[in-house]
Design an enzyme around this catalytic site. Structure first.
Site, PDB file in Angstrom:
ATOM      1  N   LYS A 107      -1.492  -7.013  -5.313  1.00 39.99           N
ATOM      2  CA  LYS A 107      -1.161  -6.729  -4.266  1.00 39.99           C
ATOM      3  C   LYS A 107      -0.712  -7.612  -3.450  1.00 39.99           C
ATOM      4  CE  LYS A 107      -3.325  -3.920  -1.385  1.00 39.99           C
ATOM      5  NZ  LYS A 107      -3.818  -2.162  -1.466  1.00 39.99           N
ATOM      6  N   GLY A 221      -4.805   4.318  11.518  1.00 36.39           N
ATOM      7  CA  GLY A 221      -3.129   3.844  11.075  1.00 36.39           C
ATOM      8  C   GLY A 221      -2.947   5.128  10.302  1.00 36.39           C
TER       9      GLY A 221
HETATM   10  N1  GLU Z   1      -1.992   0.500  -0.536  1.00 35.14           N
HETATM   11  C1  GLU Z   1      -2.050   1.372  -0.853  1.00 35.14           C
HETATM   12  C2  GLU Z   1      -3.391   1.205  -1.811  1.00 35.14           C
HETATM   13  O1  GLU Z   1      -4.141   0.328  -1.345  1.00 35.14           O
HETATM   14  C3  GLU Z   1      -1.299   2.618  -1.594  1.00 35.14           C
HETATM   15  C4  GLU Z   1      -0.988   1.301  -3.064  1.00 35.14           C
HETATM   16  C5  GLU Z   1       0.854   1.900  -3.996  1.00 35.14           C
HETATM   17  O2  GLU Z   1       1.084   2.859  -3.537  1.00 35.14           O
HETATM   18  O3  GLU Z   1       1.686   1.451  -4.668  1.00 35.14           O
HETATM   19  O4  GLU Z   1      -4.176   1.634  -3.232  1.00 35.14           O
END
Ligand code: GLU
Length: 420
Positions: A107, A221
């Site tokens: 992340k 969102g």
């Molecule tokens: N940000 C999204 C999540 O928390 C998607 C992550 C992604 O598609 O790699 O799952």
């Protein structure tokens, strides 16, 4: 907001500890998994439109890669901090593992309020951030995606910057891209639609179906909007919705299409007329069958969990419930479909996008949507059945079941690789 008062990393470690105990694994395994394999912090100088230079701080946390390259979004938010990014990367490891994707967890985040930047400033910030992390990301290394306040345009800048630096067209280095640049329409609706599918499966178990059931949504969102649309299409009634500025409530039902239009045109749900107005947090407490927290982490805590009336909580946000808050929900018999299960639709379709990029753009959208629904339904039942049949349901909730399955796969992969 209260999420800044608690440390999500501490909460994430508590959840990991519990699953290590359920699985009977050693402290060594906890030691490996309690911190990211690699964490990078970057200082991002950006030339502002007025000629001055502002320096922003960004991170990429690469939690675990036993199952494959790191995968997870990048968030832009004024409250982003290092521990939040670490916690979110750990949750991605479990989410990807539970969804049986060939990915580890990662992340990223930048501490910034993107609404205060011009489009040019935002582009320069995004490109510089990606340049600074370009040595640790890659098609088979780490594949970012959108998260809070980032979108397909952000991904287009990342992809272009990376391609420029490396000298080839690296479509597969990020997912959640615009359709013209290798993205999929289903990716846009995927997180919210996937949450709706999971909530509907839970509703079948608890109420015999989702039709006619009332839904309250905190956060409007991308995830909140598409969860609302899909649940409405499935026959549910959306009675309350909020965003960071406040919320709207109408027990007879909200016109979701109209609300989305108003949110997109005016920036807030508060400009919707046919409803009572209340605060951002109020949707948590209204009389609704299903609650969808779709904002930020640490919204449901020991301080307010008692006020929740819903029978099902489908976590579209990451980490909206703290362990002490969840203890209260479990005692009240509320079923929480945990984030790593409920909001996995986004990364499930990210994986399809990534595969499609590698095949030169082969798949049809209808196939993609069907795959998403099939995988969400299958995963829901896998966790539900394990929870009901293999765990003491008086003691353990659905999250404990999801974690046990997810951590076990990561553990098995580490063992096969000879890491432990
Ligand atoms: N940000 C999204 C999540 O928390 C998607 C992550 C992604 O598609 O790699 O799952």
């Amino acid at each position: 907001m209260s999420h800044t008062l608690r440390d999500p990393y501490e909460e994430a470690k508590k959840q990991l500890k519990e699953s290590i105990e359920i699985l009977g694994l050693t402290d060594e395994v906890y030691e490996i998994l309690a911190a990211p394999e690699r964490l990078i912090r970057v200082r991002i100088p950006v030339k502002m439109d007025d000629g001055s230079v502002k320096v922003f701080t960004g991170w990429r946390s690469q939690h675990n890669s036993a199952l494959g390259p790191y995968k997870g979004g990048v968030r832009y938010h004024p409250d982003v901090h290092e521990h939040e990014v670490i916690a979110l990367s750990m949750w991605m490891t479990w989410k990807n593992s539970l969804a049986q994707l060939p990915y580890g967890g990662g992340k990223g985040g930048i501490k910034v309020d993107p609404h205060k930047l011009s489009p040019g400033e935002l582009e320069r910030l995004s490109r510089k951030y990606f340049e600074l992390i370009s040595k640790v990301v890659g098609i088979d290394e780490d594949i970012p995606a959108p998260d809070v306040y980032t979108n397909p345009q952000t991904m287009a800048w990342y992809m272009d910057e990376y391609s420029r630096l490396k000298g080839f067209h690296a479509f597969g280095v990020v997912t959640g891209k615009p359709l013209l640049l290798g993205g999929l329409y289903t990716r846009i609706i995927s997180t919210g639609h996937g949450t709706a599918v999971a909530a509907a499966e839970a509703a079948k178990k608890i109420f015999g179906g989702v039709e006619g059931r009332t839904v309250s949504i905190q956060g409007f969102g991308n995830a909140g909007q598409y969860a609302a649309l899909s649940l409405k299409e499935m026959g549910a009634i959306i009675v309350a919705v909020s965003d960071s500025r406040g919320g709207v409530y109408n027990p007879k039902g909200i016109d979701v299409e109209k609300l989305i239009k108003i949110k997109r045109e005016t920036g807030s749900v508060l400009n919707y007329e046919d409803a009572e107005k209340f605060s951002s947090k109020d949707p948590l407490y209204v009389d609704a069958d299903i609650l969808v927290p779709a904002a930020l982490e640490n919204q449901i805590t020991a301080e307010n969990a008692d006020k929740i009336k819903a029978k099902i909580i489908a976590e579209a946000a990451n980490g909206p419930t703290t362990p002490d808050g969840e203890e209260i929900l479990t005692k009240k018999g509320i079923v929480v479909i945990p984030d790593i299960l409920a909001n996995a639709g986004g990364v499930i379709v990210s994986h399809i996008e990534w595969v499609n990029n590698r095949m030169g753009g082969w798949l049809k959208e209808e196939e993609v949507k069907a795959r998403l629904e099939e995988k969400m339904t299958h995963n829901f039942h896998a966790v539900w059945d394990f929870w009901q049949n293999k765990l003491d349901t008086e003691k353990y909730n659905m999250r404990a079941a999801a974690y046990a399955l997810a951590v076990k796969r990561v553990y098995d992969a580490m063992k096969l690789r000879g890491w432990i």
